[in-house]
Every structure is written in C-alpha cells, then in structure tokens.
Design a protein around this motif. Structure first.
Motif, PDB file in Angstrom:
ATOM      1  N   SER A  48       0.803  -1.228   0.000  1.00 30.69           N
ATOM      2  CA  SER A  48       0.000   0.000   0.000  1.00 30.69           C
ATOM      3  C   SER A  48       0.835   1.277   0.000  1.00 30.69           C
ATOM      4  N   LEU A  49       2.144   1.149  -0.144  1.00 30.94           N
ATOM      5  CA  LEU A  49       3.012   2.337  -0.081  1.00 30.94           C
ATOM      6  C   LEU A  49       2.635   3.360  -1.144  1.00 30.94           C
ATOM      7  N   VAL A  50       2.631   4.627  -0.728  1.00 28.67           N
ATOM      8  CA  VAL A  50       2.507   5.736  -1.670  1.00 28.67           C
ATOM      9  C   VAL A  50       3.659   6.706  -1.417  1.00 28.67           C
ATOM     10  N   ALA A  51       3.901   7.571  -2.387  1.00 25.52           N
ATOM     11  CA  ALA A  51       4.952   8.579  -2.242  1.00 25.52           C
ATOM     12  C   ALA A  51       4.642   9.499  -1.062  1.00 25.52           C
ATOM     13  N   ASN A  52       5.683  10.023  -0.441  1.00 19.49           N
ATOM     14  CA  ASN A  52       5.506  10.933   0.685  1.00 19.49           C
ATOM     15  C   ASN A  52       5.322  12.383   0.261  1.00 19.49           C
ATOM     16  N   GLY A  53       5.454  12.653  -1.030  1.00 16.37           N
ATOM     17  CA  GLY A  53       5.215  13.994  -1.538  1.00 16.37           C
ATOM     18  C   GLY A  53       4.165  13.961  -2.631  1.00 16.37           C
ATOM     19  N   PRO A  54       3.417  15.045  -2.826  1.00 18.38           N
ATOM     20  CA  PRO A  54       2.366  15.069  -3.853  1.00 18.38           C
ATOM     21  C   PRO A  54       2.951  15.020  -5.260  1.00 18.38           C
ATOM     22  N   ALA A  55       2.131  14.580  -6.204  1.00 22.05           N
ATOM     23  CA  ALA A  55       2.606  14.341  -7.562  1.00 22.05           C
ATOM     24  C   ALA A  55       3.101  15.617  -8.245  1.00 22.05           C
ATOM     25  N   TRP A  56       2.571  16.778  -7.883  1.00 27.55           N
ATOM     26  CA  TRP A  56       3.022  18.006  -8.518  1.00 27.55           C
ATOM     27  C   TRP A  56       4.462  18.339  -8.111  1.00 27.55           C
ATOM     28  N   LEU A 167       5.010  -5.972  16.838  1.00 29.12           N
ATOM     29  CA  LEU A 167       5.818  -4.864  17.343  1.00 29.12           C
ATOM     30  C   LEU A 167       6.500  -4.192  16.158  1.00 29.12           C
ATOM     31  N   VAL A 168       6.247  -2.903  15.973  1.00 30.65           N
ATOM     32  CA  VAL A 168       6.908  -2.114  14.929  1.00 30.65           C
ATOM     33  C   VAL A 168       7.934  -1.225  15.616  1.00 30.65           C
ATOM     34  N   ILE A 169       9.172  -1.285  15.148  1.00 28.48           N
ATOM     35  CA  ILE A 169      10.252  -0.498  15.753  1.00 28.48           C
ATOM     36  C   ILE A 169      10.766   0.503  14.732  1.00 28.48           C
ATOM     37  N   GLY A 170      10.678   1.786  15.075  1.00 27.73           N
ATOM     38  CA  GLY A 170      11.129   2.851  14.184  1.00 27.73           C
ATOM     39  C   GLY A 170      10.001   3.807  13.869  1.00 27.73           C
ATOM     40  N   GLY A 171      10.130   5.069  14.324  1.00 29.89           N
ATOM     41  CA  GLY A 171       9.024   6.019  14.236  1.00 29.89           C
ATOM     42  C   GLY A 171       9.086   6.981  13.078  1.00 29.89           C
ATOM     43  N   GLY A 172       9.758   6.606  11.984  1.00 33.21           N
ATOM     44  CA  GLY A 172       9.773   7.461  10.806  1.00 33.21           C
ATOM     45  C   GLY A 172       8.563   7.228   9.922  1.00 33.21           C
ATOM     46  N   SER A 173       8.691   7.594   8.660  1.00 30.38           N
ATOM     47  CA  SER A 173       7.566   7.469   7.736  1.00 30.38           C
ATOM     48  C   SER A 173       7.120   6.024   7.583  1.00 30.38           C
ATOM     49  N   VAL A 230      18.166  12.054  12.057  1.00 29.39           N
ATOM     50  CA  VAL A 230      16.854  12.085  12.694  1.00 29.39           C
ATOM     51  C   VAL A 230      15.797  11.664  11.681  1.00 29.39           C
ATOM     52  N   THR A 231      14.933  10.732  12.085  1.00 32.42           N
ATOM     53  CA  THR A 231      13.875  10.284  11.190  1.00 32.42           C
ATOM     54  C   THR A 231      12.786  11.342  11.087  1.00 32.42           C
ATOM     55  N   ILE A 232      12.042  11.294   9.984  1.00 33.33           N
ATOM     56  CA  ILE A 232      10.975  12.258   9.739  1.00 33.33           C
ATOM     57  C   ILE A 232       9.670  11.507   9.584  1.00 33.33           C
ATOM     58  N   ALA A 233       8.715  11.803  10.427  1.00 35.72           N
ATOM     59  CA  ALA A 233       7.413  11.139  10.413  1.00 35.72           C
ATOM     60  C   ALA A 233       6.450  11.957   9.551  1.00 35.72           C
ATOM     61  N   VAL A 234       6.361  11.586   8.281  1.00 33.54           N
ATOM     62  CA  VAL A 234       5.459  12.258   7.353  1.00 33.54           C
ATOM     63  C   VAL A 234       4.883  11.196   6.429  1.00 33.54           C
ATOM     64  N   SER A 235       3.663  11.386   5.967  1.00 32.75           N
ATOM     65  CA  SER A 235       2.997  10.330   5.216  1.00 32.75           C
ATOM     66  C   SER A 235       2.097  10.896   4.128  1.00 32.75           C
ATOM     67  N   GLY A 236       2.044  10.159   3.009  1.00 31.33           N
ATOM     68  CA  GLY A 236       1.080  10.476   1.962  1.00 31.33           C
ATOM     69  C   GLY A 236      -0.096   9.525   1.957  1.00 31.33           C
ATOM     70  N   ALA A 237      -0.143   8.603   2.924  1.00 34.53           N
ATOM     71  CA  ALA A 237      -1.216   7.596   2.974  1.00 34.53           C
ATOM     72  C   ALA A 237      -2.575   8.263   3.188  1.00 34.53           C
ATOM     73  N   HIS A 238      -3.618   7.652   2.633  1.00 33.65           N
ATOM     74  CA  HIS A 238      -4.997   8.128   2.767  1.00 33.65           C
ATOM     75  C   HIS A 238      -5.155   9.561   2.277  1.00 33.65           C
ATOM     76  N   GLY A 239      -4.443   9.889   1.218  1.00 34.87           N
ATOM     77  CA  GLY A 239      -4.531  11.227   0.668  1.00 34.87           C
ATOM     78  C   GLY A 239      -3.668  12.247   1.371  1.00 34.87           C
ATOM     79  N   GLY A 240      -2.863  11.795   2.327  1.00 36.67           N
ATOM     80  CA  GLY A 240      -1.969  12.693   3.057  1.00 36.67           C
ATOM     81  C   GLY A 240      -2.548  13.141   4.375  1.00 36.67           C
ATOM     82  N   GLU A 241      -1.999  12.616   5.465  1.00 34.25           N
ATOM     83  CA  GLU A 241      -2.444  13.000   6.803  1.00 34.25           C
ATOM     84  C   GLU A 241      -1.234  13.301   7.671  1.00 34.25           C
ATOM     85  N   THR A 242      -1.384  14.258   8.582  1.00 34.36           N
ATOM     86  CA  THR A 242      -0.317  14.534   9.542  1.00 34.36           C
ATOM     87  C   THR A 242      -0.174  13.353  10.493  1.00 34.36           C
ATOM     88  N   VAL A 243       1.059  12.886  10.679  1.00 34.41           N
ATOM     89  CA  VAL A 243       1.303  11.801  11.625  1.00 34.41           C
ATOM     90  C   VAL A 243       1.202  12.371  13.043  1.00 34.41           C
TER      91      VAL A 243
END
Length: 416
Positions: A48-56, A167-173, A230-243
């Motif tokens: 289900s992976l999507v890009a972390n940035g918008p297509a534009w 158990l998921v380890i790692g709080g990035g994207s 430093v990891t960055i928690a950002v997501s494009g899932a579900h149309g893009g939501e703030t983590v």
C-alpha cells in the motif's frame, strides 16, 4: 571488454536522471540495473506504499504523473513513471546486470568493471544506487529468539504475517504507516519510536512540500547539528495526513520509547517516549510558526488554521510508559524493524572513495577519485537531494562536471 565513456550503476530515479543529462551533453553511456527499472519501488516496499510527496512536487521537470497533481502516487505508479521516463529519453538501460567489482585502472584514467554480463572499460563511473541499499537491523534481538523478525523492506501486508500482536520499531515514515495499517487491519500493535521530526502534512491550505520550498528549507546545504540521522514522520497515505502519535494511541496502538536491549525474552524500553513526542511537537509547532511568519511578512492570502495548534492530551501509554516488554507474555509473534538502511559499496575497490564507515567521500557528488561520481545521496547538495526532484538537479550538476572534464581532455588532445 566493452569500452564506454560513462557507466551508470542503478536505474532508479538517480540513474534515469543521470542518463537524461548525459544524453543532453552527447556523452556516450550505459545504465546497468540489477533488476528492473525502479526495482526497489516494485519489490522492496509494502503493497500500500505511496509517495511521501504530492505528484506536482515529487517528479522530474520533463514529465507529470498520470494522477491528479495533489495525489500521492502509489508505488507501482512511481515505478511505471520512471520506466516511461526512461523510454521517453531513450535511456540505454541494461536490466538484469549485477555489478560485481569496480577497480580504477593503474597508470591510466578510468575503471575496470566486472559484471554478471561481462567486463567494461569505463572512463567515468556514476554510482546511482541511492541511499536505500542495505536494510539496517540493530543487533538487539537475537535470531534465535522465538519471534519472526523482518525489515520493513520484507513487509507486504497484514495478511501475510503470522497471527498475533506485532511490534513495529522505528518512528519514521515507514514505521508510522505500517503501524497504522496493521491497526486498521485489526492487529494489536506495539510501536517503538525514537527521536524524530514530525512536520504537518498540510497547513493553511498548502502542503508541507510547498512550505519547505517557500521557506527555503529544501535548500539547506547541511543538517543542523545532531539532526543528520533524525527520522521524519510524514505520510502520503490516505490522501496525506499529519502523523500524530497520540492519535495513534487513541486507536489502541501502544506507544513505546526506544528499544534499547533484550534479555531472556524481554525487551528493555528506554524512558524517552514523552521526550521524543514532545520534541516532535516542537518541530511541528516551529514549522507552523515559520509558515505564519511568512504569511505575515509576504501578505499572501491563506486562511488561518488555529485548530492545527491544538494537540491531544497524553494517552495512558505516554503518561505511564512501559519500560519492559515480555514478548511471549504479550503474544507478540512478529517484529518489523523500520530502522532505515546502510550504504553497501562492497563492489567499489577504490582508495579514498569511502570514509571509515563506508560512506562516499564527495563534494556535491564529485568523488576524490578522478572519474568517480555519486547521485542520489542524502544531503548530496541540500536537504532536498533524496527527493525525486532533488535527485534530478543533483544529477545535472554531476553530469555538468563530467562534461567539463571532457572539454579539458578534448583541449589536451587538440594540443597534443
């Protein structure tokens, strides 16, 4: 022995971009790819992976994605994009070729390249293998432990995992998206997070990528002290939501601090969960404040968003954090390590090409080794270097340097 002016290793975003610029300069080249074009997007990412940035934003200048500009392209669309782009520019890509060893020639310029498809004599070599080369799993939980362990590159979907809590380890994207997906699938999820940046997805009707652009953050040439990894928690899932980790906890995901050790079937958890979340909040607020200041300074017309400043109260798992986790007692059957990657240049046999920990030594992708170049490295020239558009511009700079060296050689040949 096949002779070539420039050999490019890797046909992902870096290799395709490099090929475009080499062709524009009229420089003879071949791109070697061990799998298919953009192979890692196809076979080393979850379904289900999507890009972390918008297509534009996350694209090359010469072609738009087929989806809506504000959408976040799924992984198959991204892979197809690069395949179509390579076809459009007529990139000379050879797939299914593994590079086994690269050695500089003795006493003359260029490199001897041994591959699964024969040998090459290349005057220049561009490594476009990117930053995601070798999955990194910290040596904390031994292989003999009675739990299935995998890196995020091996995860595909919740249905493919053994029954039981995860158990998921790692709080990035990656970790944030996988933990949320498992929760949506009805799994009990424990989620171990460390220090991170947590920017908003959108604020005042503009995407995070737009704000980083107008604020000049994409063009930062060096990371702030202590923030390079430093990891960055950002997501494009579900149309893009703030983590928002607190809201993940409201969905019954159990948050944990950093996983620090393992003994007799029990994980030791650092007492840093609240500190890490608060630091992520500080990053979130600081970016919004910078956006507000920009709007005030420029007079640009964007509506205020005061509700974005409201953060939930700490859930119970943050107020009273778990410090040890017995895997058997909790019924945990799978650990997913979303803990990033290491470089792997075991094929590169060139003195001074790498530092003491195996990272390329370079200046904006130009190695100390004559004729050796890199494309697609984190912070290669700026913060945006790891993103699709940033790779394209870094590749242009690198190929310009190859062309400059070509002009010097041509001058030498004319004088000789």
């Amino acid at each position: 022995m096949e002779k070539i002016n420039t050999l490019v290793i890797g046909a992902g975003q870096g290799g395709v971009a490099t090929s475009e610029h080499l062709r524009q300069h009229g420089i003879e080249h071949i791109v070697l790819e061990r799998g298919r074009i953009a192979e890692r997007w196809r076979s080393e990412r979850w379904d289900s992976l999507v890009a972390n940035g918008p297509a534009w934003h996350d694209r090359f200048p010469g072609m738009a994605f087929s989806c809506d500009d504000d959408a976040f392209a799924d992984k198959e669309s991204v892979a197809t994009y690069f395949e179509d782009y390579a076809r459009m520019i007529d990139a000379p890509v050879r797939t299914g070729v593994i590079v086994e060893a690269v050695t500089p020639h003795a006493g003359r310029a260029g490199f001897h390249v041994q591959t699964s498809d024969g040998e090459f004599d290349a005057l220049n070599l561009v490594s476009a293998t990117g930053p995601f080369q070798k999955p990194s799993i910290p040596p904390i939980v031994p292989d003999a432990a009675e739990v299935t362990q995998m890196h995020s590159t091996a995860y595909r979907n919740a249905q493919a995992l053994a029954e039981g809590p995860v158990l998921v380890i790692g709080g990035g994207s990656s970790g944030s998206q996988i933990a949320a997906e498992l929760n949506d699938a009805g799994r009990e999820v424990y989620f171990s997070i460390g220090p991170h940046d947590r920017p908003f997805r959108r604020y005042r009707e503009r995407d995070n990528c737009w704000w980083l652009g107008v604020l000049g953050i994409w063009n930062m040439d060096t990371p702030a002290p202590g923030t390079e990894h430093v990891t960055i928690a950002v997501s494009g899932a579900h149309g893009g939501e703030t983590v928002d980790f607190r809201r993940l906890a409201e969905r019954d995901i159990t948050l944990l601090g950093m996983t620090s050790g393992f003994e007799d079937g029990t994980l030791h958890i650092a007492d840093d969960l609240k500190t890490n979340i608060n630091a992520g909040d500080d990053n979130y607020r600081s970016l919004m404040k910078a956006a507000d200041d920009y709007i005030e300074r420029t007079g640009i017309d964007l509506p205020p968003e005061p509700e974005a400043w409201d953060l939930p109260d700490d859930p119970a798992c943050v107020a009273n954090p778990i410090r040890s986790l017995n895997l058997a007692e909790r019924g945990i059957t799978t650990i997913i390590w979303a803990t990033g990657f290491k470089f792997d240049y075991s094929w590169l046999h060139a003195a001074d090409a790498l530092d003491e920990v195996g990272r390329p030594t370079h200046q904006r992708g130009v190695s100390k080794v004559p004729g050796l170049y890199f494309v697609g490295l984190p912070w290669q020239s700026r913060r945006g270097s790891s993103f699709i558009w940033g790779v394209w511009h870094d590749a242009k700079f690198v190929v310009d340097q190859i062309a400059i060296q070509e002009s010097y050689l041509q001058h030498h040949q004319r004088r000789a």
